[in-house]
Scaffold this motif. Structure first.
Motif, PDB file in Angstrom:
ATOM      1  N   VAL A  13       0.861  -1.172   0.000  1.00  0.00           N
ATOM      2  CA  VAL A  13       0.000   0.000   0.000  1.00  0.00           C
ATOM      3  C   VAL A  13       0.903   1.228   0.000  1.00  0.00           C
ATOM      4  O   VAL A  13       1.780   1.365   0.856  1.00  0.00           O
ATOM      5  CB  VAL A  13      -0.921   0.027   1.238  1.00  0.00           C
ATOM      6  CG1 VAL A  13      -1.765   1.306   1.250  1.00  0.00           C
ATOM      7  CG2 VAL A  13      -1.818  -1.203   1.270  1.00  0.00           C
ATOM      8  N   GLY A  14       0.689   2.123  -0.963  1.00  0.00           N
ATOM      9  CA  GLY A  14       1.453   3.365  -1.032  1.00  0.00           C
ATOM     10  C   GLY A  14       0.660   4.505  -0.425  1.00  0.00           C
ATOM     11  O   GLY A  14      -0.488   4.742  -0.802  1.00  0.00           O
ATOM     12  N   VAL A  15       1.273   5.196   0.534  1.00  0.00           N
ATOM     13  CA  VAL A  15       0.646   6.339   1.182  1.00  0.00           C
ATOM     14  C   VAL A  15       1.300   7.604   0.628  1.00  0.00           C
ATOM     15  O   VAL A  15       2.509   7.792   0.772  1.00  0.00           O
ATOM     16  CB  VAL A  15       0.819   6.283   2.708  1.00  0.00           C
ATOM     17  CG1 VAL A  15       0.090   7.457   3.365  1.00  0.00           C
ATOM     18  CG2 VAL A  15       0.305   4.959   3.267  1.00  0.00           C
ATOM     19  N   LEU A  65      -3.478   7.382   6.048  1.00  0.00           N
ATOM     20  CA  LEU A  65      -3.747   6.167   6.818  1.00  0.00           C
ATOM     21  C   LEU A  65      -5.112   6.219   7.483  1.00  0.00           C
ATOM     22  O   LEU A  65      -5.684   5.175   7.805  1.00  0.00           O
ATOM     23  CB  LEU A  65      -2.669   5.975   7.890  1.00  0.00           C
ATOM     24  CG  LEU A  65      -1.249   5.704   7.395  1.00  0.00           C
ATOM     25  CD1 LEU A  65      -0.276   5.684   8.573  1.00  0.00           C
ATOM     26  CD2 LEU A  65      -1.189   4.396   6.622  1.00  0.00           C
ATOM     27  N   ALA A  66      -5.634   7.414   7.690  1.00  0.00           N
ATOM     28  CA  ALA A  66      -6.937   7.559   8.342  1.00  0.00           C
ATOM     29  C   ALA A  66      -8.059   6.937   7.518  1.00  0.00           C
ATOM     30  O   ALA A  66      -9.154   6.701   8.047  1.00  0.00           O
ATOM     31  CB  ALA A  66      -7.233   9.037   8.613  1.00  0.00           C
ATOM     32  N   LEU A  67      -7.793   6.661   6.237  1.00  0.00           N
ATOM     33  CA  LEU A  67      -8.815   6.057   5.370  1.00  0.00           C
ATOM     34  C   LEU A  67      -8.746   4.534   5.363  1.00  0.00           C
ATOM     35  O   LEU A  67      -9.531   3.888   4.665  1.00  0.00           O
ATOM     36  CB  LEU A  67      -8.657   6.586   3.945  1.00  0.00           C
ATOM     37  CG  LEU A  67      -8.795   8.102   3.776  1.00  0.00           C
ATOM     38  CD1 LEU A  67      -8.563   8.493   2.329  1.00  0.00           C
ATOM     39  CD2 LEU A  67     -10.152   8.580   4.263  1.00  0.00           C
ATOM     40  N   LEU A  68      -7.814   3.966   6.119  1.00  0.00           N
ATOM     41  CA  LEU A  68      -7.636   2.516   6.147  1.00  0.00           C
ATOM     42  C   LEU A  68      -8.006   1.951   7.503  1.00  0.00           C
ATOM     43  O   LEU A  68      -7.888   2.621   8.528  1.00  0.00           O
ATOM     44  CB  LEU A  68      -6.175   2.155   5.844  1.00  0.00           C
ATOM     45  CG  LEU A  68      -5.617   2.557   4.478  1.00  0.00           C
ATOM     46  CD1 LEU A  68      -4.154   2.193   4.397  1.00  0.00           C
ATOM     47  CD2 LEU A  68      -6.407   1.886   3.357  1.00  0.00           C
ATOM     48  N   ASP A  69      -8.466   0.685   7.495  1.00  0.00           N
ATOM     49  CA  ASP A  69      -8.614  -0.072   8.725  1.00  0.00           C
ATOM     50  C   ASP A  69      -8.141  -1.495   8.445  1.00  0.00           C
ATOM     51  O   ASP A  69      -7.702  -1.813   7.337  1.00  0.00           O
ATOM     52  CB  ASP A  69     -10.052  -0.037   9.262  1.00  0.00           C
ATOM     53  CG  ASP A  69     -11.078  -0.584   8.273  1.00  0.00           C
ATOM     54  OD1 ASP A  69     -10.687  -1.274   7.292  1.00  0.00           O
ATOM     55  OD2 ASP A  69     -12.277  -0.344   8.470  1.00  0.00           O
ATOM     56  N   VAL A  70      -8.204  -2.361   9.434  1.00  0.00           N
ATOM     57  CA  VAL A  70      -7.687  -3.718   9.275  1.00  0.00           C
ATOM     58  C   VAL A  70      -8.480  -4.485   8.226  1.00  0.00           C
ATOM     59  O   VAL A  70      -7.913  -5.260   7.437  1.00  0.00           O
ATOM     60  CB  VAL A  70      -7.679  -4.458  10.632  1.00  0.00           C
ATOM     61  CG1 VAL A  70      -7.275  -5.913  10.443  1.00  0.00           C
ATOM     62  CG2 VAL A  70      -6.720  -3.766  11.604  1.00  0.00           C
ATOM     63  N   VAL A  75      -7.053  -1.038  -4.155  1.00  0.00           N
ATOM     64  CA  VAL A  75      -7.804   0.124  -3.687  1.00  0.00           C
ATOM     65  C   VAL A  75      -7.012   1.379  -4.044  1.00  0.00           C
ATOM     66  O   VAL A  75      -5.850   1.510  -3.651  1.00  0.00           O
ATOM     67  CB  VAL A  75      -8.020   0.050  -2.160  1.00  0.00           C
ATOM     68  CG1 VAL A  75      -8.697   1.306  -1.663  1.00  0.00           C
ATOM     69  CG2 VAL A  75      -8.827  -1.194  -1.797  1.00  0.00           C
ATOM     70  N   ASP A  76      -7.631   2.267  -4.813  1.00  0.00           N
ATOM     71  CA  ASP A  76      -6.955   3.526  -5.149  1.00  0.00           C
ATOM     72  C   ASP A  76      -7.830   4.673  -4.654  1.00  0.00           C
ATOM     73  O   ASP A  76      -8.852   5.002  -5.250  1.00  0.00           O
ATOM     74  CB  ASP A  76      -6.723   3.643  -6.659  1.00  0.00           C
ATOM     75  CG  ASP A  76      -5.773   4.767  -6.997  1.00  0.00           C
ATOM     76  OD1 ASP A  76      -5.563   5.673  -6.152  1.00  0.00           O
ATOM     77  OD2 ASP A  76      -5.208   4.764  -8.116  1.00  0.00           O
ATOM     78  N   LEU A  77      -7.398   5.264  -3.538  1.00  0.00           N
ATOM     79  CA  LEU A  77      -8.142   6.361  -2.939  1.00  0.00           C
ATOM     80  C   LEU A  77      -7.562   7.715  -3.332  1.00  0.00           C
ATOM     81  O   LEU A  77      -7.999   8.750  -2.828  1.00  0.00           O
ATOM     82  CB  LEU A  77      -8.144   6.222  -1.409  1.00  0.00           C
ATOM     83  CG  LEU A  77      -8.727   4.900  -0.890  1.00  0.00           C
ATOM     84  CD1 LEU A  77      -8.578   4.809   0.631  1.00  0.00           C
ATOM     85  CD2 LEU A  77     -10.188   4.772  -1.285  1.00  0.00           C
TER      86      LEU A  77
END
Length: 247
Positions: free
Chosen positions: A205-207, A225-230, A242-244
């Motif tokens: 995952v690239g931040v 990272l606030a847009l991700l969870d486990v 996933v491309d946010l």
């Protein structure tokens, strides 16, 4: 290639065995880059670079600083030497580290969502490793301020033969944790680090923090990272891209 194993540095919390985690479709581990990804320390490094170059009569641009992001410190030192910093490599590295450690000691600048995601991973029994090209002396300062029991091992730039973009740092982390690197998620912010994690076989995952995260086949991207969870990490491991960021 076999790498030397280290005892787990933070064995405070029991974690499920690999079979249990696989049944839950969770990653066997999450392997974290540090600077830029977990903590917003890149401005500290850039300020130290400016100070050093200017003290030796040179100038340092934003574009030059961006080229240093994710590099092993010894490689960064060579670039600074080429810009007129007339010091041995170890003295350049020591100067940069000292400046950054002084600021981290005052306050660890966690990225938004970092502590929350680390805490959720701990609560759900997913082990974490820190995989950084910063040296252990700085990495330990960050880990000391992380949620307790999160990081089970640290792989640092002064402890590997080949730094990023070579896969060695991520292969070492997986081996120390006793997990299959292809069943792990790596979280990175720089093209150099992303290349290292992908070469090791980790789902990555690239931040996008300081430098743009490239669009690559199979690479998930997020601006925070606030847009991700486990659960999102589990879906990515299962094959979702996933491309946010978009665009």
């Amino acid at each position: 290639m076999e790498y030397p194993l280290n005892p787990l540095e933070s064995p405070d919390l029991a974690r499920p065995d690999a079979a249990s985690r696989e049944a839950l479709d969770l990653p066997q581990a999450v392997l974290w880059d540090m600077d830029g990804t977990l903590v917003d320390t890149e401005p500290y490094w850039i300020a130290a670079e400016h100070e050093l170059v200017e003290a030796h009569g040179g100038t340092w641009s934003h574009e030059q600083a961006m080229q240093m992001v994710g590099n092993p410190l010894t490689e960064s030192a060579k670039i600074l030497q080429a810009e007129g910093v007339d010091l041995p490599t170890d003295q350049i590295v020591d100067f940069l580290l000292t400046r950054v450690k002084e600021q981290v000691r005052a306050e660890v600048p966690w990225q938004p969502g970092a502590r929350e995601l680390l805490t959720e991973l701990r609560e759900r029994g997913v082990p974490c490793a820190l995989v950084t090209m910063s040296y252990r002396s700085l990495a330990e300062q960050v880990v000391e301020n992380a949620p307790p029991g999160v990081f089970e091992t640290l792989v640092c730039g002064d402890e590997v033969t080949h730094g990023k973009p070579h896969p060695e740092p991520y292969l070492v982390a997986a081996q120390r944790l006793g997990v299959d690197v292809t069943r792990c998620i790596a979280v990175e912010d720089s093209p150099t680090g992303i290349a290292s994690a992908r070469a090791a076989g980790a789902t990555t995952v690239g931040v996008e923090a300081v430098v743009p995260v490239p669009v690559l086949p199979g690479l998930s991207r997020t601006p925070s990272l606030a847009l991700l969870d486990v659960d999102a990490l589990a879906r990515i491991l299962a094959g979702d891209v996933v491309d946010l960021i978009g665009g």
